[in-house]
Design a protein around this motif. Structure first.
Motif, PDB file in Angstrom:
ATOM      1  N   ASP A 256      51.541  24.223  33.177  1.00  0.00           N
ATOM      2  CA  ASP A 256      51.985  25.399  33.930  1.00  0.00           C
ATOM      3  C   ASP A 256      50.849  26.407  33.941  1.00  0.00           C
ATOM      4  OD1 ASP A 256      53.626  27.324  35.249  1.00  0.00           O
ATOM      5  OD2 ASP A 256      55.382  26.595  34.170  1.00  0.00           O
ATOM      6  N   THR A 257      51.100  27.549  34.589  1.00  0.00           N
ATOM      7  CA  THR A 257      50.197  28.690  34.484  1.00  0.00           C
ATOM      8  C   THR A 257      50.695  29.586  33.354  1.00  0.00           C
ATOM      9  OG1 THR A 257      51.471  30.036  36.038  1.00  0.00           O
ATOM     10  CG2 THR A 257      49.739  28.608  36.964  1.00  0.00           C
ATOM     11  N   PRO A 258      49.818  30.354  32.721  1.00  0.00           N
ATOM     12  CA  PRO A 258      50.292  31.284  31.692  1.00  0.00           C
ATOM     13  C   PRO A 258      51.336  32.263  32.215  1.00  0.00           C
ATOM     14  CG  PRO A 258      47.931  30.983  31.481  1.00  0.00           C
ATOM     15  CD  PRO A 258      48.340  30.271  32.750  1.00  0.00           C
ATOM     16  N   MET A 259      51.158  32.757  33.442  1.00  0.00           N
ATOM     17  CA  MET A 259      52.147  33.678  33.991  1.00  0.00           C
ATOM     18  C   MET A 259      53.460  32.987  34.295  1.00  0.00           C
ATOM     19  SD  MET A 259      51.269  36.950  34.459  1.00  0.00           S
ATOM     20  CE  MET A 259      51.945  37.586  35.985  1.00  0.00           C
ATOM     21  N   ALA A 286      41.887  36.792  32.920  1.00  0.00           N
ATOM     22  CA  ALA A 286      41.878  36.532  31.479  1.00  0.00           C
ATOM     23  C   ALA A 286      42.841  37.438  30.726  1.00  0.00           C
ATOM     24  CB  ALA A 286      40.465  36.695  30.932  1.00  0.00           C
ATOM     25  N   ARG A 287      43.096  38.635  31.249  1.00  0.00           N
ATOM     26  CA  ARG A 287      44.056  39.525  30.586  1.00  0.00           C
ATOM     27  C   ARG A 287      45.436  38.875  30.509  1.00  0.00           C
ATOM     28  NH1 ARG A 287      42.768  45.386  33.482  1.00  0.00           N
ATOM     29  NH2 ARG A 287      40.603  45.601  32.743  1.00  0.00           N
ATOM     30  N   TYR A 288      45.831  38.216  31.588  1.00  0.00           N
ATOM     31  CA  TYR A 288      47.133  37.548  31.602  1.00  0.00           C
ATOM     32  C   TYR A 288      47.133  36.316  30.700  1.00  0.00           C
ATOM     33  CZ  TYR A 288      48.352  40.669  35.408  1.00  0.00           C
ATOM     34  OH  TYR A 288      48.608  41.797  36.154  1.00  0.00           O
ATOM     35  N   ASP A 289      46.000  35.596  30.682  1.00  0.00           N
ATOM     36  CA  ASP A 289      45.891  34.456  29.774  1.00  0.00           C
ATOM     37  C   ASP A 289      46.030  34.918  28.325  1.00  0.00           C
ATOM     38  OD1 ASP A 289      45.317  32.945  32.045  1.00  0.00           O
ATOM     39  OD2 ASP A 289      43.144  33.034  31.735  1.00  0.00           O
TER      40      ASP A 289
END
Length: 377
Positions: A256-259, A286-289
């Protein structure tokens, strides 16, 4: 960096292991081949790329399809053209949804063997459905059907012999075909300035992550999920498939994606789950990761969390050196290596044969049992 990289000696040596470890060499050889054939490639592509309404479709099946998923978002921005990843299995099963008859189209076919029934049928269907079609074939097998008979208005790029993996799972064939497409469609000369750094990063990761991935494989996780944003979503999908293939479905995998992971898929995480996160070089992404990594650590449920970053923080598991200023497309090559190594070691830890992991023989190196139905009149 030496072109030849030898894996540490193992009692259970196999083609899969050798093909993972040969990637610095095969990536270098692939770029060299493209450089030597740059003029011919550009003569084929230049008139197509001048069409502002050109649609570029990256296609393949399984791992070959995931090459397109990795590259399409980045190439769309870089080329200023509409670049989409559409699996051959989708083109064949629902051609009217994916073939635009009046849109000039460059079909880019990826094929390790070039003999998958869907790969051949997708090219035939596209030719029948699209009036202005050109075909770029990127394959590892000079004797495959795609290489021998790609159709009219086509160009074939056959990669170095070593990229035609002997193992069941695609490893060096995946990275080499992906590099070829990235180089061809974004500019062979542009990649020429980055290839040494990419190959060195792959070499470093092979040496630095092998023992860590072998140790993780001994922990007998029952579930593993791979997470990545942007181009790394496709890489997460490929990573999940590698582990599923090499353990013969013995470890449940997800991507999946991190978000997106928070929206239900996060229930996948248990006390027997390993999470691997690919951190973007884009500071905003990268902030969301990092937010998701921090959240998983605070939850304190996952059995293990592995993070990969080229702008490493102190608590990152694997640092990719000397690519801190690289685009995310270049990170695809070192980032896939730990997933390949973990899948290999997980297979060996379960007493399996990585080159032929499917015990029942119901899944094959080149897909079998596909019946291609004639197009509706």
């Amino acid at each position: 960096m030496s072109d030849t990289l030898t894996p540490p000696m193992q009692s259970a040596d196999c083609w899969t292991r050798r093909e993972i470890w040969q990637q610095p060499q095969t990536l270098n050889e692939t770029q060299r081949l493209l450089r030597d054939n740059q003029g011919e490639i550009e003569r084929f592509l230049r008139p197509l790329m001048e069409k502002t309404n050109l649609r570029i479709v990256l296609t393949g099946a399984g791992t070959s399809a995931f090459i397109g998923e990795c590259l399409a978002p980045w190439l769309s921005r870089e080329t200023g053209r509409r670049v989409e990843a559409v699996a051959t299995t989708d083109i064949v099963s629902a051609p009217d949804l994916y073939c635009e008859g009046d849109t000039p189209t460059l079909l880019v076919s990826f094929g390790r063997s070039g003999n998958s029934p869907e790969s051949i049928a997708a090219a035939d269907i596209a030719a029948a459905k699209i009036s202005d079609l050109h075909h770029l074939v990127i394959t590892c097998n000079p004797d495959g059907a795609l290489a021998r008979d790609p159709g009219t208005h086509s160009h074939v790029v056959v990669l170095p012999k070593a990229t035609h993996d002997h193992g069941f799972a695609m490893t060096s064939s995946f990275s080499a075909m992906m590099l070829a497409a990235l180089s061809i469609l974004s500019g062979v000369a542009a990649l020429e300035t980055r290839i040494d750094a990419i190959c060195q990063a792959v070499s470093d990761i092979l040496h630095n992550a092998d023992t860590a991935m072998a140790d993780l494989a001994q922990r007998n996780f029952s579930r593993v999920v791979y997470l990545g944003s942007g181009v790394f979503e496709g890489l997460a999908r490929e990573s999940a498939l590698k582990l599923l293939e090499l353990t013969d479905g013995g470890i449940v995998t997800a991507f999946d994606t991190p978000m997106g992971f928070r929206h239900g898929p996060k229930t996948f995480v248990t006390t027997e789950t390993l999470v691997m996160v690919y951190v973007s070089n884009d500071p905003y992404t990268a902030r969301y990761d990092r937010d998701l990594i921090a959240e998983l650590r605070a939850d304190n449920i996952a059995a293990g969390i592995v993070t990969l970053s080229a702008k490493a923080e102190a608590d990152d598991t694997i640092a990719v050196r000397n690519l801190g200023g690289a685009c995310d497309a270049d990170l695809l090559f070192p980032y896939i290596v730990p997933a390949q190594l973990f899948a290999l070691h997980a297979s060996l830890a379960r007493g399996m044969t990585p080159d032929t992991p499917n015990a029942t023989g119901t899944v094959n190196r080149v897909v079998q049992g596909v019946h291609i139905h004639p197009l509706n009149p």
